[in-house]
Design a protein around this motif. Sequence first.
Motif, PDB file in Angstrom:
ATOM      1  N   GLY A  20       0.774  -1.233   0.000  1.00  0.00           N
ATOM      2  CA  GLY A  20       0.000   0.000   0.000  1.00  0.00           C
ATOM      3  C   GLY A  20       0.802   1.277   0.000  1.00  0.00           C
ATOM      4  N   LYS A  21       2.133   1.206  -0.155  1.00  0.00           N
ATOM      5  CA  LYS A  21       2.969   2.409  -0.078  1.00  0.00           C
ATOM      6  C   LYS A  21       3.162   3.091  -1.434  1.00  0.00           C
ATOM      7  CE  LYS A  21       5.711   0.812   3.875  1.00  0.00           C
ATOM      8  NZ  LYS A  21       7.080   0.484   4.349  1.00  0.00           N
ATOM      9  N   TYR A  22       3.038   2.323  -2.526  1.00  0.00           N
ATOM     10  CA  TYR A  22       3.389   2.850  -3.844  1.00  0.00           C
ATOM     11  C   TYR A  22       2.263   2.645  -4.846  1.00  0.00           C
ATOM     12  CZ  TYR A  22       7.883   2.054  -1.537  1.00  0.00           C
ATOM     13  OH  TYR A  22       8.904   2.010  -0.632  1.00  0.00           O
ATOM     14  N   LEU A  23       2.336   3.442  -5.910  1.00  0.00           N
ATOM     15  CA  LEU A  23       1.399   3.312  -7.020  1.00  0.00           C
ATOM     16  C   LEU A  23       2.214   3.302  -8.315  1.00  0.00           C
ATOM     17  CD1 LEU A  23      -1.537   3.276  -8.071  1.00  0.00           C
ATOM     18  CD2 LEU A  23      -1.426   5.778  -8.161  1.00  0.00           C
ATOM     19  N   ALA A  24       2.109   2.219  -9.073  1.00  0.00           N
ATOM     20  CA  ALA A  24       2.837   2.093 -10.339  1.00  0.00           C
ATOM     21  C   ALA A  24       1.894   2.349 -11.502  1.00  0.00           C
ATOM     22  CB  ALA A  24       3.460   0.713 -10.464  1.00  0.00           C
ATOM     23  N   SER A  25       2.358   3.093 -12.493  1.00  0.00           N
ATOM     24  CA  SER A  25       1.572   3.353 -13.695  1.00  0.00           C
ATOM     25  C   SER A  25       2.503   3.358 -14.902  1.00  0.00           C
ATOM     26  CB  SER A  25       0.827   4.687 -13.591  1.00  0.00           C
ATOM     27  OG  SER A  25       1.736   5.760 -13.430  1.00  0.00           O
ATOM     28  N   CYS A  26       1.933   3.145 -16.076  1.00  0.00           N
ATOM     29  CA  CYS A  26       2.733   3.084 -17.297  1.00  0.00           C
ATOM     30  C   CYS A  26       2.295   4.146 -18.286  1.00  0.00           C
ATOM     31  CB  CYS A  26       2.607   1.705 -17.949  1.00  0.00           C
ATOM     32  SG  CYS A  26       3.291   0.373 -16.965  1.00  0.00           S
ATOM     33  N   VAL A  27       3.273   4.743 -18.946  1.00  0.00           N
ATOM     34  CA  VAL A  27       3.042   5.660 -20.050  1.00  0.00           C
ATOM     35  C   VAL A  27       3.915   5.181 -21.211  1.00  0.00           C
ATOM     36  CG1 VAL A  27       3.056   8.050 -20.847  1.00  0.00           C
ATOM     37  CG2 VAL A  27       2.640   7.545 -18.424  1.00  0.00           C
ATOM     38  N   GLN A  28       3.299   4.450 -22.127  1.00  0.00           N
ATOM     39  CA  GLN A  28       4.006   3.835 -23.258  1.00  0.00           C
ATOM     40  C   GLN A  28       5.097   2.887 -22.743  1.00  0.00           C
ATOM     41  OE1 GLN A  28       2.761   4.181 -26.219  1.00  0.00           O
ATOM     42  NE2 GLN A  28       1.306   5.748 -25.626  1.00  0.00           N
ATOM     43  N   VAL A  33       6.701   5.129 -10.718  1.00  0.00           N
ATOM     44  CA  VAL A  33       6.349   4.686  -9.369  1.00  0.00           C
ATOM     45  C   VAL A  33       6.208   5.920  -8.489  1.00  0.00           C
ATOM     46  CG1 VAL A  33       7.043   3.326  -7.359  1.00  0.00           C
ATOM     47  CG2 VAL A  33       7.562   2.495  -9.665  1.00  0.00           C
ATOM     48  N   ARG A  34       5.023   6.074  -7.876  1.00  0.00           N
ATOM     49  CA  ARG A  34       4.718   7.237  -7.040  1.00  0.00           C
ATOM     50  C   ARG A  34       4.492   6.839  -5.599  1.00  0.00           C
ATOM     51  NH1 ARG A  34       3.093  11.472 -10.555  1.00  0.00           N
ATOM     52  NH2 ARG A  34       2.667  10.716 -12.676  1.00  0.00           N
TER      53      ARG A  34
END
Length: 434
Positions: A20-28, A33-34
Amino acid sequence: MNFSEVFKLSGLLCKFSPDGKYLASCVQYRLVVRDVHTLQILHLYTCLDQIQHIEWSADSLFILCAMYKRGQVQVWSLEQPEWHCRIDEGSAGLVASCWSPDGRHILNTTEFHLRITVWSLCTKSVSYIKYPKACQQGVSFTRDGRYMALAERRDCQDHVSVFVCSDWQLLRHFDTETQDLAGIEWAPNGCVLAVWDTCLEYKVLLYSLDGRLLSAYCAYEWSLGVKSVAWSPSSQFLAIGSYDGKVVYKEAEKTPRLAPGRLAFPPPRAAAGVASPAETKYEIASVPVSLQTLKPVADRANPKIGIGALAFSPDSYFLATRSDSVPNAVWIWDIQKLRLFVVLEQLSPVRSFQWDPQQPRLAICTGGGKVYLWSPAGCVSVQVPGEGDFQVLSLCWHLNGDSLALLSKDHFCLCFLETEDRVGTAFGRPGDHT
């Protein structure tokens, strides 16, 4: 209820870390990692090609990025950002990639399901598992991470092999009484393995860890069978969604009315010149209720009929279902009394729904600019603020249930909800709106 700013996204690839500490997202081809609380970028990784799948390791220390077109997987470390790993399946190709429960092995499925390759990040060793079956759900791990069940197809016969995840040694191997096995799934307690047959043969089988057949279930014959399966978190119930598709809240547009002397303010971050979306609320419909139904096309494969989605609430008290032939409705069942509790009818087909991990609170999206929340206390329709038209195509809860990631085609944002001690005031009574 508050919303974050909108961030770029590709392929609906956005996942919270297990801790629950991080949020991963992809752009292309970039992995971002936030920090969950500040949403500040902690790490920015660049992959070799466009990312098609991401998955966190169970301990949240690593994250894999699969590039199926290239047949490659890249692994990144949060503790050591300079470290990385690249796995190339070569001419065998790649159609699926996942972590083992220990977070130190990666299982890659090659094209045509010729084999599963087990890669060790610690020893760099490689193991091969033959005969994986190409089916709806062919691999399942027990919740404690000790065992893996694998559906296999050998000599025109279905089998299940159970492996010990610590050393990948074969523990049990047994035949299944299926014509064309479609999926397998362990009960959360790891004691029972559910196996279901092709949609052409209604059959659900329950096996013990040592391969003994405990029970067999068939609801009917000579018709399309099982479409979806879900275990309750308590392992007491197994919900089976069939192709036969065996108190109503209804979403309605609301015309805003201004009191004398009141001014209408645009929603936060509203773009100039963009028309305000129609507000909606839930109304209690009088019975009997007629729900919008789709007539399936008889001469095409995969007809739009049957229960296409099932999900138990975390306390196992409720079961949410969606029938593909009634796409605008979510049915919520009382499991203790085994009866229908409520039906939520939306204005548009339901794209996704997911339970709050901490309490019986269901989030729903329909591909529009709103997110819908239901709890036993009531239900609300919430407009997502933002510039332009933010269409919510998918959503996922944070581990603590205090925030919700809303995903559109090219963007995502976070929705921050009330804490548990204020849950009662978050919803109000049926008919209230936000």
